[in-house]
Design an enzyme around this catalytic site. Structure first.
Site, short mmCIF file in Angstrom:
data_model
loop_
_atom_site.label_atom_id
_atom_site.label_comp_id
_atom_site.label_asym_id
_atom_site.label_seq_id
_atom_site.Cartn_x
_atom_site.Cartn_y
_atom_site.Cartn_z
N LYS A 75 1.00 -1.28 0.03
CA LYS A 75 0.02 -0.18 -0.04
C LYS A 75 0.79 1.08 0.02
CE LYS A 75 -3.84 -2.34 2.34
NZ LYS A 75 -4.86 -2.13 3.54
N ASP A 131 -9.90 2.39 2.63
CA ASP A 131 -9.60 1.83 4.10
C ASP A 131 -10.20 2.75 4.87
OD1 ASP A 131 -8.70 -0.69 3.32
OD2 ASP A 131 -6.68 -0.09 3.37
N GLY A 158 0.87 0.55 13.52
CA GLY A 158 1.07 -0.08 12.10
C GLY A 158 0.23 0.43 10.95
N ASN A 180 0.72 1.52 21.58
CA ASN A 180 1.60 0.55 20.66
C ASN A 180 2.56 -0.07 21.42
OD1 ASN A 180 1.40 -0.43 18.05
ND2 ASN A 180 3.53 0.52 17.87
N THR A 182 5.30 -0.64 20.28
CA THR A 182 6.59 0.29 20.04
C THR A 182 6.24 1.61 20.29
OG1 THR A 182 7.35 -1.37 18.46
CG2 THR A 182 8.56 0.85 18.31
N GLY A 269 -13.65 -7.24 12.07
CA GLY A 269 -13.06 -6.61 10.93
C GLY A 269 -13.58 -6.95 9.56
N1 LIG Z 1 -10.39 -6.00 8.71
C1 LIG Z 1 -9.86 -5.17 7.62
O1 LIG Z 1 -10.29 -4.69 6.57
C2 LIG Z 1 -8.27 -5.07 7.93
C3 LIG Z 1 -7.61 -4.04 7.02
C4 LIG Z 1 -6.32 -3.83 7.41
C5 LIG Z 1 -5.74 -4.53 8.63
N2 LIG Z 1 -6.46 -5.40 9.25
C6 LIG Z 1 -5.93 -6.15 10.69
O2 LIG Z 1 -5.14 -5.39 11.42
C7 LIG Z 1 -4.11 -5.64 12.12
C8 LIG Z 1 -2.82 -4.89 11.71
O3 LIG Z 1 -2.53 -4.94 10.46
P1 LIG Z 1 -1.43 -3.99 9.81
O4 LIG Z 1 -1.62 -4.08 8.33
O5 LIG Z 1 -1.44 -2.30 10.60
O6 LIG Z 1 -0.14 -4.65 10.28
P2 LIG Z 1 1.19 -3.93 10.84
O7 LIG Z 1 1.49 -2.70 9.74
O8 LIG Z 1 2.26 -4.96 10.52
O9 LIG Z 1 1.28 -3.63 12.26
C9 LIG Z 1 0.98 -4.45 13.23
C10 LIG Z 1 0.67 -4.01 14.51
O10 LIG Z 1 0.35 -4.87 15.52
C11 LIG Z 1 1.16 -4.55 16.55
N3 LIG Z 1 1.67 -5.88 17.06
C12 LIG Z 1 2.30 -6.93 16.33
N4 LIG Z 1 2.58 -7.96 17.10
C13 LIG Z 1 2.28 -7.40 18.50
C14 LIG Z 1 2.37 -8.33 19.66
N5 LIG Z 1 2.76 -9.37 19.97
N6 LIG Z 1 2.12 -7.48 20.85
C15 LIG Z 1 1.61 -6.06 20.78
N7 LIG Z 1 1.36 -5.68 19.47
C16 LIG Z 1 1.85 -6.27 18.24
C17 LIG Z 1 2.58 -4.02 16.02
O11 LIG Z 1 3.15 -3.18 17.13
P3 LIG Z 1 4.53 -2.34 16.70
O12 LIG Z 1 4.66 -1.39 15.90
O13 LIG Z 1 5.19 -2.72 18.24
O14 LIG Z 1 5.32 -3.71 15.87
C18 LIG Z 1 1.62 -2.92 15.09
O15 LIG Z 1 0.95 -1.93 15.77
C19 LIG Z 1 -3.95 -7.05 11.18
O16 LIG Z 1 -4.81 -8.12 12.28
C20 LIG Z 1 -4.85 -7.13 10.19
O17 LIG Z 1 -5.46 -8.42 9.74
C21 LIG Z 1 -7.67 -5.64 9.03
#
Ligand SMILES: NC(=O)c1ccc[n+]([C@@H]2O[C@H](COP(=O)([O-])OP(=O)(O)OC[C@H]3O[C@@H](n4cnc5c(N)ncnc54)[C@H](OP(=O)(O)O)[C@@H]3O)[C@@H](O)[C@H]2O)c1
Length: 305
Positions: A75, A131, A158, A180, A182, A269
């Site tokens: 993206k 989104d 993220g 968050n 981090t 979601g």
């Molecule tokens: N429903 C929908 O249409 C839709 C659309 C987009 C995303 N999503 C969902 O949203 C979620 C995030 O997606 P994203 O694209 O933002 O991913 P991303 O950019 O990889 O971000 C991941 C996020 O999760 C946190 N995280 C990961 N592992 C963790 C842990 N063990 N403990 C605490 N925090 C943790 C990360 O924290 P750090 O910054 O510290 O690494 C970051 O804030 C996913 O579940 C994804 O499937 C859903």
């Protein structure tokens, strides 16, 4: 159905590009939408590695695709690959929907999906982000929360957390709380919001007051044994009126179970996935998306029922 009804030389295409992409539910949802609208279009999914994204977009443009969706990890990179950016994509610095457009006889750019004959057309790519609007629509329509002046807590900074936080700021929430793992990423996001939306009070951490909506935009919940995405010793879910988990597989995460037990209005979601896809279909076709058929196709694809 005869195979020639599925695909012929007149079929037009859209696709999602991701890496990985095998679990995408978008083809089921979009093809149900195309079918309900009687469009001779098909929606495909391609696994494209980051190094191949620019050529994949250029190929789709050369083959006069109607549009594309982009998912993880494309993206942000796609922003620099578009001929034009819509305000939605510029504001978020991320593109999840591409619309190919061509000039009509009077020189006006129109969606390629609205041309019957595509020979000899000059084509451009326009990047959108659907989104962000999907986040608002879930919170307003499905959870019944009025965002202007609301108190919101966003877990995760993220891609999805950033989209949610910037959209809530643009909607004029009164207080925005960010958490968050981090912390530096939440701080950078808060600084960006403070600079762009002076009226929004942004803070890092958990609010002590009541919260209108709490959003899980972390990846926690995707795994069966994942812990809660917030610290229950610091924040009591009873303080939240409504709960939005961006995770949709599984349908009910621990986060949603805790929210339900606390008496909150809850949603997962799937609605966000549906609304971003419905907006993409509307951008490509200029028609109102058949939301019920698209939702049904998603439920069957994701939950098998
Ligand atoms: N429903 C929908 O249409 C839709 C659309 C987009 C995303 N999503 C969902 O949203 C979620 C995030 O997606 P994203 O694209 O933002 O991913 P991303 O950019 O990889 O971000 C991941 C996020 O999760 C946190 N995280 C990961 N592992 C963790 C842990 N063990 N403990 C605490 N925090 C943790 C990360 O924290 P750090 O910054 O510290 O690494 C970051 O804030 C996913 O579940 C994804 O499937 C859903």
């Amino acid at each position: 159905m005869d195979i020639s009804e599925l695909i012929s030389a007149n079929t037009r295409y859209c696709a999602v590009l991701g890496h990985p992409v095998r679990h995408s539910a978008s083809p089921a949802m979009q093809n149900a939408g195309f079918c309900a609208l009687g469009l001779p279009w098909r929606y495909l999914a391609f696994d494209v590695e980051p190094g191949g994204l620019a050529s994949a977009i250029a190929g789709a443009k050369a083959m006069k695709f109607i549009g594309l969706n982009l998912t993880v990890p494309h993206k942000v990179a796609a922003v620099g690959m578009m001929d034009e950016l819509d305000e939605t994509a510029r504001r978020l610095g991320a593109v999840n929907t591409v619309r190919f457009e061509a000039r009509d006889e009077s020189g006006v750019w129109r969606p390629l999906g609205q041309f019957d004959e595509v020979r000899g057309l000059e084509v451009r790519s326009v990047g959108f982000n659907t989104d962000a609007d999907a986040v608002s629509r879930v919170i307003k329509s499905d959870l019944g929360v009025e965002l202007r002046g609301a108190v919101a807590l966003v877990l995760g900074a993220g891609g999805a957390g950033r989209t949610a936080a910037l959209q809530l700021a643009a909607e004029g929430v009164g207080e925005l709380w960010l958490v968050n793992r981090t912390v530096a990423k939440a701080e950078a996001l808060a600084a960006e919001i403070r600079q762009r939306w002076l009226g929004v009070k942004v803070q890092i951490g958990y609010p002590a007051c009541a919260v209108d909506v709490i959003i899980n935009a972390t990846s926690l919940g995707l795994g069966r044994d994942d812990p809660l995405p917030f610290d229950p010793k610091v924040f009591d879910m009873k303080r939240a009126k409504s709960v939005f988990d961006m995770v949709y597989r599984p349908a009910e995460t621990l986060f949603l179970r805790v929210g339900r037990a606390a008496g909150c209005r809850c949603t997962n979601g799937l609605g966000m996935l549906l609304y971003q896809g419905a907006s993409a279909l509307e951008l490509w076709s200029g028609l109102r998306a058949p939301i019920d058929q698209m939702r049904r196709a998603l439920e069957i694809e994701v939950y098998g029922k």
